[in-house]
Design a protein around this motif. Sequence first.
Motif, PDB file in Angstrom:
ATOM      1  N   PRO A   1      -4.331  -6.931   9.188  1.00  0.00           N
ATOM      2  CA  PRO A   1      -3.090  -6.383   9.729  1.00  0.00           C
ATOM      3  C   PRO A   1      -3.339  -5.521  10.959  1.00  0.00           C
ATOM      4  CG  PRO A   1      -3.891  -4.979   7.972  1.00  0.00           C
ATOM      5  CD  PRO A   1      -4.893  -6.105   8.105  1.00  0.00           C
ATOM      6  N   SER A   2      -2.260  -5.161  11.650  1.00  0.00           N
ATOM      7  CA  SER A   2      -2.356  -4.251  12.792  1.00  0.00           C
ATOM      8  C   SER A   2      -2.358  -2.793  12.345  1.00  0.00           C
ATOM      9  CB  SER A   2      -1.176  -4.474  13.743  1.00  0.00           C
ATOM     10  OG  SER A   2      -1.114  -5.802  14.176  1.00  0.00           O
ATOM     11  N   LEU A   3      -1.762  -2.525  11.174  1.00  0.00           N
ATOM     12  CA  LEU A   3      -1.601  -1.153  10.697  1.00  0.00           C
ATOM     13  C   LEU A   3      -1.334  -1.188   9.203  1.00  0.00           C
ATOM     14  CD1 LEU A   3      -1.078   1.939  11.322  1.00  0.00           C
ATOM     15  CD2 LEU A   3       1.330   1.311  11.612  1.00  0.00           C
ATOM     16  N   ILE A   4      -1.848  -0.167   8.491  1.00  0.00           N
ATOM     17  CA  ILE A   4      -1.515   0.020   7.077  1.00  0.00           C
ATOM     18  C   ILE A   4      -0.758   1.331   6.939  1.00  0.00           C
ATOM     19  CG2 ILE A   4      -2.436   0.431   4.757  1.00  0.00           C
ATOM     20  CD1 ILE A   4      -4.845  -1.309   5.512  1.00  0.00           C
ATOM     21  N   LEU A   5       0.435   1.268   6.363  1.00  0.00           N
ATOM     22  CA  LEU A   5       1.202   2.453   5.983  1.00  0.00           C
ATOM     23  C   LEU A   5       1.092   2.589   4.479  1.00  0.00           C
ATOM     24  CD1 LEU A   5       4.473   1.954   8.080  1.00  0.00           C
ATOM     25  CD2 LEU A   5       2.448   3.287   8.693  1.00  0.00           C
ATOM     26  N   MET A   6       0.620   3.734   3.996  1.00  0.00           N
ATOM     27  CA  MET A   6       0.277   3.822   2.578  1.00  0.00           C
ATOM     28  C   MET A   6       0.722   5.134   1.965  1.00  0.00           C
ATOM     29  SD  MET A   6      -3.359   2.846   0.851  1.00  0.00           S
ATOM     30  CE  MET A   6      -4.319   3.808   2.025  1.00  0.00           C
ATOM     31  N   ASP A   7       1.341   5.035   0.796  1.00  0.00           N
ATOM     32  CA  ASP A   7       1.699   6.206   0.010  1.00  0.00           C
ATOM     33  C   ASP A   7       0.436   6.816  -0.577  1.00  0.00           C
ATOM     34  OD1 ASP A   7       3.258   8.101  -1.257  1.00  0.00           O
ATOM     35  OD2 ASP A   7       3.741   6.813  -2.959  1.00  0.00           O
ATOM     36  N   MET A   8       0.478   8.104  -0.886  1.00  0.00           N
ATOM     37  CA  MET A   8      -0.696   8.764  -1.449  1.00  0.00           C
ATOM     38  C   MET A   8      -0.780   8.568  -2.956  1.00  0.00           C
ATOM     39  SD  MET A   8      -1.862  12.762  -1.145  1.00  0.00           S
ATOM     40  CE  MET A   8      -2.294  12.648   0.595  1.00  0.00           C
ATOM     41  N   ASN A   9       0.354   8.700  -3.655  1.00  0.00           N
ATOM     42  CA  ASN A   9       0.356   8.656  -5.115  1.00  0.00           C
ATOM     43  C   ASN A   9       0.933   7.333  -5.600  1.00  0.00           C
ATOM     44  OD1 ASN A   9      -0.534  11.453  -5.374  1.00  0.00           O
ATOM     45  ND2 ASN A   9       1.508  11.983  -4.618  1.00  0.00           N
ATOM     46  N   MET A  10       0.071   6.484  -6.206  1.00  0.00           N
ATOM     47  CA  MET A  10       0.490   5.185  -6.707  1.00  0.00           C
ATOM     48  C   MET A  10      -0.254   4.871  -8.002  1.00  0.00           C
ATOM     49  SD  MET A  10       0.586   2.898  -3.202  1.00  0.00           S
ATOM     50  CE  MET A  10      -1.089   3.369  -2.728  1.00  0.00           C
ATOM     51  N   PRO A  11       0.325   4.026  -8.865  1.00  0.00           N
ATOM     52  CA  PRO A  11      -0.374   3.638 -10.099  1.00  0.00           C
ATOM     53  C   PRO A  11      -1.545   2.696  -9.796  1.00  0.00           C
ATOM     54  CG  PRO A  11       1.661   2.387  -9.854  1.00  0.00           C
ATOM     55  CD  PRO A  11       1.656   3.409  -8.751  1.00  0.00           C
ATOM     56  N   ARG A  12      -2.380   2.497 -10.808  1.00  0.00           N
ATOM     57  CA  ARG A  12      -3.578   1.640 -10.755  1.00  0.00           C
ATOM     58  C   ARG A  12      -4.630   2.170  -9.791  1.00  0.00           C
ATOM     59  NH1 ARG A  12      -3.704  -4.606 -10.734  1.00  0.00           N
ATOM     60  NH2 ARG A  12      -2.535  -4.489  -8.771  1.00  0.00           N
ATOM     61  N   MET A  13      -4.272   2.314  -8.509  1.00  0.00           N
ATOM     62  CA  MET A  13      -5.204   2.876  -7.537  1.00  0.00           C
ATOM     63  C   MET A  13      -4.417   3.675  -6.508  1.00  0.00           C
ATOM     64  SD  MET A  13      -7.989   1.027  -5.022  1.00  0.00           S
ATOM     65  CE  MET A  13      -9.016   0.462  -6.378  1.00  0.00           C
ATOM     66  N   SER A  14      -4.761   4.938  -6.354  1.00  0.00           N
ATOM     67  CA  SER A  14      -4.029   5.822  -5.441  1.00  0.00           C
ATOM     68  C   SER A  14      -4.362   5.508  -3.986  1.00  0.00           C
ATOM     69  CB  SER A  14      -4.373   7.285  -5.724  1.00  0.00           C
ATOM     70  OG  SER A  14      -5.708   7.567  -5.305  1.00  0.00           O
ATOM     71  N   GLY A  15      -3.577   6.092  -3.078  1.00  0.00           N
ATOM     72  CA  GLY A  15      -3.839   5.916  -1.657  1.00  0.00           C
ATOM     73  C   GLY A  15      -5.181   6.479  -1.247  1.00  0.00           C
ATOM     74  N   ILE A  16      -5.546   7.635  -1.810  1.00  0.00           N
ATOM     75  CA  ILE A  16      -6.823   8.257  -1.474  1.00  0.00           C
ATOM     76  C   ILE A  16      -7.988   7.361  -1.906  1.00  0.00           C
ATOM     77  CG2 ILE A  16      -8.374  10.175  -2.021  1.00  0.00           C
ATOM     78  CD1 ILE A  16      -6.309  11.089  -0.146  1.00  0.00           C
ATOM     79  N   GLU A  17      -7.888   6.774  -3.097  1.00  0.00           N
ATOM     80  CA  GLU A  17      -8.969   5.911  -3.596  1.00  0.00           C
ATOM     81  C   GLU A  17      -9.131   4.666  -2.736  1.00  0.00           C
ATOM     82  OE1 GLU A  17      -9.160   6.307  -8.365  1.00  0.00           O
ATOM     83  OE2 GLU A  17      -7.175   5.769  -7.585  1.00  0.00           O
ATOM     84  N   SER A  18      -8.022   4.002  -2.432  1.00  0.00           N
ATOM     85  CA  SER A  18      -8.114   2.780  -1.623  1.00  0.00           C
ATOM     86  C   SER A  18      -8.516   3.097  -0.190  1.00  0.00           C
ATOM     87  CB  SER A  18      -6.794   2.013  -1.661  1.00  0.00           C
ATOM     88  OG  SER A  18      -5.699   2.844  -1.358  1.00  0.00           O
ATOM     89  N   LEU A  19      -8.069   4.248   0.335  1.00  0.00           N
ATOM     90  CA  LEU A  19      -8.472   4.683   1.672  1.00  0.00           C
ATOM     91  C   LEU A  19      -9.981   4.828   1.762  1.00  0.00           C
ATOM     92  CD1 LEU A  19      -7.908   6.003   4.515  1.00  0.00           C
ATOM     93  CD2 LEU A  19      -7.700   8.176   3.285  1.00  0.00           C
ATOM     94  N   SER A  20     -10.579   5.465   0.753  1.00  0.00           N
ATOM     95  CA  SER A  20     -12.028   5.670   0.744  1.00  0.00           C
ATOM     96  C   SER A  20     -12.773   4.344   0.775  1.00  0.00           C
ATOM     97  CB  SER A  20     -12.420   6.473  -0.498  1.00  0.00           C
ATOM     98  OG  SER A  20     -13.826   6.617  -0.578  1.00  0.00           O
ATOM     99  N   ILE A  21     -12.281   3.368   0.023  1.00  0.00           N
ATOM    100  CA  ILE A  21     -12.933   2.053  -0.018  1.00  0.00           C
ATOM    101  C   ILE A  21     -12.794   1.337   1.324  1.00  0.00           C
ATOM    102  CG2 ILE A  21     -12.826  -0.241  -1.079  1.00  0.00           C
ATOM    103  CD1 ILE A  21     -11.953   1.195  -3.684  1.00  0.00           C
ATOM    104  N   LEU A  22     -11.615   1.382   1.904  1.00  0.00           N
ATOM    105  CA  LEU A  22     -11.377   0.694   3.174  1.00  0.00           C
ATOM    106  C   LEU A  22     -12.235   1.273   4.300  1.00  0.00           C
ATOM    107  CD1 LEU A  22      -7.485   0.390   2.982  1.00  0.00           C
ATOM    108  CD2 LEU A  22      -9.103  -1.511   2.916  1.00  0.00           C
ATOM    109  N   LYS A  23     -12.276   2.599   4.402  1.00  0.00           N
ATOM    110  CA  LYS A  23     -12.979   3.232   5.515  1.00  0.00           C
ATOM    111  C   LYS A  23     -14.497   3.222   5.340  1.00  0.00           C
ATOM    112  CE  LYS A  23      -9.560   4.222   8.232  1.00  0.00           C
ATOM    113  NZ  LYS A  23      -9.447   3.575   9.557  1.00  0.00           N
ATOM    114  N   SER A  24     -14.970   2.961   4.127  1.00  0.00           N
ATOM    115  CA  SER A  24     -16.423   2.875   3.920  1.00  0.00           C
ATOM    116  C   SER A  24     -16.953   1.473   4.176  1.00  0.00           C
ATOM    117  CB  SER A  24     -16.776   3.300   2.490  1.00  0.00           C
ATOM    118  OG  SER A  24     -16.198   2.424   1.539  1.00  0.00           O
ATOM    119  N   ASN A  25     -16.051   0.531   4.436  1.00  0.00           N
ATOM    120  CA  ASN A  25     -16.433  -0.857   4.706  1.00  0.00           C
ATOM    121  C   ASN A  25     -16.427  -1.089   6.219  1.00  0.00           C
ATOM    122  OD1 ASN A  25     -16.556  -3.671   5.062  1.00  0.00           O
ATOM    123  ND2 ASN A  25     -15.473  -4.068   3.150  1.00  0.00           N
TER     124      ASN A  25
END
Length: 296
Positions: free
Chosen positions: A59-83
């Motif tokens: 995508p060109s941009l990800i807009l993401m909420d911070m608090n979500m079920p299964r995996m939060s925004g902070i958790e998925s952010l950490s995975i994305l930016k470490s790749n």
Amino acid sequence: MITKMTNAKTIYLVDDDDDDRMLIREAIEGIVKNVTIVEITDGQELLELIEKVNLETDPSLILMDMNMPRMSGIESLSILKSNPSLRHIPIVMISTTSNNELIRQAYDQGINAYITKPVSIQEYNHLAEAINVCFLSNYPTLKSIPASINLTTQQILIIEDNHDHWELMKLTLNTSMPNIKLTRTEDRESTLLFLTDRLKNAQPLPELILLDLYMPNRSDGLQILAAIRNFFTMHRLMMIPIIVISSSDHIDDIKESYRNSANGYMVKSPDLEDSLFYFQELAHFWKSAITLPKKV
């Protein structure tokens, strides 16, 4: 007449609240031209989708909420930016939280910006225009900065090696925003010297940095970007937003800037009036729409 960039953009909108997704989507589609919005309900679904797409275009941009079920925004952010293969995707976090520690954590993990979730239609439209200008490299849709917006205390550092370009920017910006404080540096050494002197003498640091990408080569601009990031990390300072500016709208230049932790990327317009208003909108949105961690 403002020229619109025509390249198609895809936004991944990640939020578990159906109503919030609808309101954000409608606001963006009303402002941004030639955009596709993919709705996603949580961080886990986002990661599963990312594995299947062509990262050259999407995508060109990800807009993401911070608090979500299964995996939060902070958790998925950490995975994305470490790749390394995903670091070029700008991520803007949109949330209702005002917890300064969580906002700081999100910036530490690598978000490009944090925006408080709107509560009115007017605020949703404001969010959409901010996204359009600051993160999609598009020119403003309307010349409509509210007269009440006060930029008198904003200090901007412009890193530009071309003297004629600097003089033109200084003249036009000072004419339109006479109380804004502009400083210019020309290369890595003068930039670090300026920041060091401000810190040593307990003077306020700039609130926004505009960095020309080709100084004169792209590698030079990226080295300056890395040096500034390292300076703030070394001195344990709050990071200043850095917007890369360039006449180039080449996707590789945009990706490399984001991969090297630029907060945004601005494509200069060949039209002076357009570029002037673009700078005004950029400064306005980073001042009024985007939340940075508070000093503690």
